[in-house]
Motif scaffolding. Structure first.
Motif, PDB file in Angstrom:
ATOM      1  N   ALA A 177       0.823  -1.207   0.000  1.00  0.00           N
ATOM      2  CA  ALA A 177       0.000   0.000   0.000  1.00  0.00           C
ATOM      3  C   ALA A 177       0.852   1.249   0.000  1.00  0.00           C
ATOM      4  O   ALA A 177       0.505   2.266  -0.579  1.00  0.00           O
ATOM      5  N   ALA A 178       2.005   1.195   0.688  1.00  0.00           N
ATOM      6  CA  ALA A 178       2.893   2.355   0.746  1.00  0.00           C
ATOM      7  C   ALA A 178       3.622   2.572  -0.558  1.00  0.00           C
ATOM      8  O   ALA A 178       3.987   3.686  -0.898  1.00  0.00           O
ATOM      9  N   SER A 179       3.845   1.493  -1.321  1.00  0.00           N
ATOM     10  CA  SER A 179       4.650   1.604  -2.533  1.00  0.00           C
ATOM     11  C   SER A 179       3.830   1.851  -3.778  1.00  0.00           C
ATOM     12  O   SER A 179       4.362   2.256  -4.799  1.00  0.00           O
ATOM     13  N   LEU A 180       2.513   1.613  -3.755  1.00  0.00           N
ATOM     14  CA  LEU A 180       1.679   1.776  -4.934  1.00  0.00           C
ATOM     15  C   LEU A 180       0.757   2.968  -4.768  1.00  0.00           C
ATOM     16  O   LEU A 180       0.299   3.265  -3.668  1.00  0.00           O
ATOM     17  N   PRO A 181       0.435   3.669  -5.871  1.00  0.00           N
ATOM     18  CA  PRO A 181      -0.644   4.647  -5.815  1.00  0.00           C
ATOM     19  C   PRO A 181      -1.918   3.946  -5.393  1.00  0.00           C
ATOM     20  O   PRO A 181      -2.120   2.758  -5.672  1.00  0.00           O
ATOM     21  N   ALA A 182      -2.804   4.685  -4.722  1.00  0.00           N
ATOM     22  CA  ALA A 182      -4.023   4.071  -4.200  1.00  0.00           C
ATOM     23  C   ALA A 182      -4.816   3.385  -5.289  1.00  0.00           C
ATOM     24  O   ALA A 182      -5.352   2.302  -5.105  1.00  0.00           O
ATOM     25  N   SER A 183      -4.885   4.014  -6.481  1.00  0.00           N
ATOM     26  CA  SER A 183      -5.669   3.425  -7.558  1.00  0.00           C
ATOM     27  C   SER A 183      -5.102   2.084  -7.990  1.00  0.00           C
ATOM     28  O   SER A 183      -5.840   1.154  -8.305  1.00  0.00           O
ATOM     29  N   GLN A 184      -3.763   1.945  -8.014  1.00  0.00           N
ATOM     30  CA  GLN A 184      -3.156   0.685  -8.416  1.00  0.00           C
ATOM     31  C   GLN A 184      -3.365  -0.386  -7.349  1.00  0.00           C
ATOM     32  O   GLN A 184      -3.639  -1.543  -7.649  1.00  0.00           O
ATOM     33  N   ARG A 206       5.474  -2.347 -14.529  1.00  0.00           N
ATOM     34  CA  ARG A 206       4.760  -1.254 -15.169  1.00  0.00           C
ATOM     35  C   ARG A 206       5.529   0.053 -15.022  1.00  0.00           C
ATOM     36  O   ARG A 206       5.676   0.821 -15.970  1.00  0.00           O
ATOM     37  N   ASP A 207       6.050   0.296 -13.822  1.00  0.00           N
ATOM     38  CA  ASP A 207       6.843   1.510 -13.612  1.00  0.00           C
ATOM     39  C   ASP A 207       8.078   1.522 -14.499  1.00  0.00           C
ATOM     40  O   ASP A 207       8.433   2.550 -15.076  1.00  0.00           O
ATOM     41  N   LYS A 208       8.737   0.369 -14.592  1.00  0.00           N
ATOM     42  CA  LYS A 208       9.946   0.290 -15.415  1.00  0.00           C
ATOM     43  C   LYS A 208       9.626   0.564 -16.874  1.00  0.00           C
ATOM     44  O   LYS A 208      10.411   1.190 -17.593  1.00  0.00           O
ATOM     45  N   ARG A 209       8.449   0.098 -17.308  1.00  0.00           N
ATOM     46  CA  ARG A 209       8.045   0.286 -18.695  1.00  0.00           C
ATOM     47  C   ARG A 209       7.671   1.737 -18.981  1.00  0.00           C
ATOM     48  O   ARG A 209       7.940   2.252 -20.062  1.00  0.00           O
ATOM     49  N   VAL A 210       7.062   2.410 -18.008  1.00  0.00           N
ATOM     50  CA  VAL A 210       6.525   3.757 -18.239  1.00  0.00           C
ATOM     51  C   VAL A 210       7.502   4.855 -17.831  1.00  0.00           C
ATOM     52  O   VAL A 210       7.662   5.848 -18.538  1.00  0.00           O
ATOM     53  N   GLU A 252       7.445  10.449 -18.873  1.00  0.00           N
ATOM     54  CA  GLU A 252       6.913   9.092 -18.974  1.00  0.00           C
ATOM     55  C   GLU A 252       6.827   8.676 -20.438  1.00  0.00           C
ATOM     56  O   GLU A 252       6.596   9.502 -21.321  1.00  0.00           O
ATOM     57  N   ARG A 253       7.010   7.377 -20.657  1.00  0.00           N
ATOM     58  CA  ARG A 253       7.072   6.860 -22.025  1.00  0.00           C
ATOM     59  C   ARG A 253       5.705   6.698 -22.666  1.00  0.00           C
ATOM     60  O   ARG A 253       5.607   6.493 -23.877  1.00  0.00           O
ATOM     61  N   GLY A 254       4.658   6.733 -21.874  1.00  0.00           N
ATOM     62  CA  GLY A 254       3.335   6.527 -22.443  1.00  0.00           C
ATOM     63  C   GLY A 254       2.247   7.165 -21.601  1.00  0.00           C
ATOM     64  O   GLY A 254       2.453   7.491 -20.432  1.00  0.00           O
ATOM     65  N   ALA A 255       1.096   7.335 -22.214  1.00  0.00           N
ATOM     66  CA  ALA A 255      -0.099   7.806 -21.513  1.00  0.00           C
ATOM     67  C   ALA A 255      -1.116   6.673 -21.493  1.00  0.00           C
ATOM     68  O   ALA A 255      -1.134   5.830 -22.396  1.00  0.00           O
ATOM     69  N   ASP A 256      -1.937   6.641 -20.456  1.00  0.00           N
ATOM     70  CA  ASP A 256      -2.967   5.608 -20.308  1.00  0.00           C
ATOM     71  C   ASP A 256      -2.355   4.211 -20.239  1.00  0.00           C
ATOM     72  O   ASP A 256      -2.955   3.235 -20.715  1.00  0.00           O
ATOM     73  N   GLU A 257      -1.170   4.118 -19.653  1.00  0.00           N
ATOM     74  CA  GLU A 257      -0.488   2.830 -19.564  1.00  0.00           C
ATOM     75  C   GLU A 257      -0.134   2.451 -18.133  1.00  0.00           C
ATOM     76  O   GLU A 257       0.804   1.701 -17.889  1.00  0.00           O
ATOM     77  N   GLY A 258      -0.870   2.996 -17.172  1.00  0.00           N
ATOM     78  CA  GLY A 258      -0.661   2.629 -15.781  1.00  0.00           C
ATOM     79  C   GLY A 258       0.301   3.518 -15.032  1.00  0.00           C
ATOM     80  O   GLY A 258       0.594   3.265 -13.865  1.00  0.00           O
ATOM     81  N   VAL A 262       0.117   9.541 -16.133  1.00  0.00           N
ATOM     82  CA  VAL A 262      -0.475  10.356 -17.196  1.00  0.00           C
ATOM     83  C   VAL A 262      -1.631   9.598 -17.842  1.00  0.00           C
ATOM     84  O   VAL A 262      -1.449   8.481 -18.335  1.00  0.00           O
ATOM     85  N   PHE A 263      -2.799  10.228 -17.828  1.00  0.00           N
ATOM     86  CA  PHE A 263      -3.979   9.618 -18.417  1.00  0.00           C
ATOM     87  C   PHE A 263      -4.766  10.662 -19.196  1.00  0.00           C
ATOM     88  O   PHE A 263      -4.660  11.865 -18.926  1.00  0.00           O
ATOM     89  N   THR A 264      -5.560  10.203 -20.136  1.00  0.00           N
ATOM     90  CA  THR A 264      -6.448  11.106 -20.862  1.00  0.00           C
ATOM     91  C   THR A 264      -7.605  11.479 -19.964  1.00  0.00           C
ATOM     92  O   THR A 264      -8.346  10.616 -19.495  1.00  0.00           O
ATOM     93  N   ARG A 265      -7.745  12.780 -19.729  1.00  0.00           N
ATOM     94  CA  ARG A 265      -8.750  13.273 -18.789  1.00  0.00           C
ATOM     95  C   ARG A 265      -9.780  14.130 -19.519  1.00  0.00           C
ATOM     96  O   ARG A 265      -9.473  14.800 -20.494  1.00  0.00           O
ATOM     97  N   PRO A 266     -11.020  14.117 -19.060  1.00  0.00           N
ATOM     98  CA  PRO A 266     -12.062  14.910 -19.726  1.00  0.00           C
ATOM     99  C   PRO A 266     -11.862  16.405 -19.512  1.00  0.00           C
ATOM    100  O   PRO A 266     -11.251  16.834 -18.531  1.00  0.00           O
ATOM    101  N   VAL A 267     -12.379  17.186 -20.455  1.00  0.00           N
ATOM    102  CA  VAL A 267     -12.384  18.650 -20.330  1.00  0.00           C
ATOM    103  C   VAL A 267     -13.849  19.076 -20.402  1.00  0.00           C
ATOM    104  O   VAL A 267     -14.368  19.350 -21.487  1.00  0.00           O
ATOM    105  N   PRO A 268     -14.540  19.113 -19.263  1.00  0.00           N
ATOM    106  CA  PRO A 268     -15.987  19.362 -19.256  1.00  0.00           C
ATOM    107  C   PRO A 268     -16.357  20.673 -19.942  1.00  0.00           C
ATOM    108  O   PRO A 268     -15.655  21.681 -19.850  1.00  0.00           O
TER     109      PRO A 268
END
Length: 252
Positions: A24-31, A59-63, A76-82, A85-91
């Motif tokens: 729990a300490a080493s991962l983001p809460a979502s992961q 996953r961290d090593k890859r991103v 980061e090497r990618g978006a939406d890959e864990g 960085v993720f694609t977020r809405p713009v309301p």
């Protein structure tokens, strides 16, 4: 005195608790909450805990790149890959979304894009570019911040890198007002020595407490009627104009 013997079941249970705490300490809460090691109705499975840790590290090593963009955030090497960085809405806009670093950075950059849409010129799909691959940005320039998910370009084709004067005076007044609202946490590429008037980026390093404070302010606006993006303000109001001028002088 006899030393009490631990049963194998007790030992494994205690080990699992300790391992889960470390996970729990080493991962983001979502992961962590989406990992196979987590279950709300039963104790964690040590084998699944180890597998979740292995996958997270892979996953961290890859991103992750281990290299900072110009503003100090890791590229980061990618978006939406864990990663972060993720694609977020713009309301309130027709944009399909923008790839940015989640959390406070997202809050501020989405605020910039929304105010641009409402107060400068209406945006359309494809008008905003967020994350870009580290291999496609120039590391010595502020555009490298896109590779860390901490910058966006708004209509880069309209405001080419190296050129000034792409905005009408009234539009630039709004740009200055947006920056002042965010207390200088976001910088405009038009103020850089090599200008990029399409670029807006986070101008503080990770962990700066001002980032959290200003993001909290924007979130409050978003839930307060009559405040935030979508509520057109007058950038010529004396207090707003003074704040914008002070910030422009400081960021010049």
């Amino acid at each position: 005195m006899n030393t009490p013997q631990l049963s194998r079941r007790t030992f494994l249970t205690r080990t699992a608790v300790i391992t889960t705490a470390a996970l729990a300490a080493s991962l983001p809460a979502s992961q962590f909450l989406t990992s196979p090691a987590y279950a709300a109705d039963r104790g964690p499975d040590p084998v699944k805990v180890r597998e979740a840790v292995r996958r997270a590290k892979a996953r961290d090593k890859r991103v992750q790149t281990g290299k900072p963009s110009r503003n100090g955030w890791e590229m980061e090497r990618g978006a939406d890959e864990g990663g972060n960085v993720f694609t977020r809405p713009v309301p309130g806009t027709p944009l399909a979304g923008v790839a940015v670093r989640m959390g406070e950075v997202e809050t501020l950059l989405v605020h910039v894009v929304r105010r641009f849409h409402y107060e400068i010129d209406a945006l359309h799909k494809g008008d905003v570019v967020g994350w870009r691959s580290p291999g496609t940005v120039r590391k010595g320039l502020a555009e490298s911040n896109q590779a860390s998910g901490t910058a966006v370009q708004i209509r880069p084709g309209h405001y080419p890198s190296g050129a000034r004067g792409g905005f009408f005076p009234q539009q630039e007044l709004v740009v200055r007002d947006i920056l002042a609202d965010l207390e200088g946490i976001v910088r405009w590429g038009g103020d850089d020595s090599k200008p990029d008037e399409s670029l807006f980026y986070i101008d503080v390093v990770p962990g700066d407490e001002r980032l959290t404070r200003v993001a909290d302010k924007v979130r409050t606006w978003n839930y307060t009627p009559g405040r935030g993006s979508g509520v057109v303000v007058d950038p010529l109001l004396p207090n707003r104009r003074s704040a914008a001028k002070r910030l422009a002088a400081r960021q010049a």
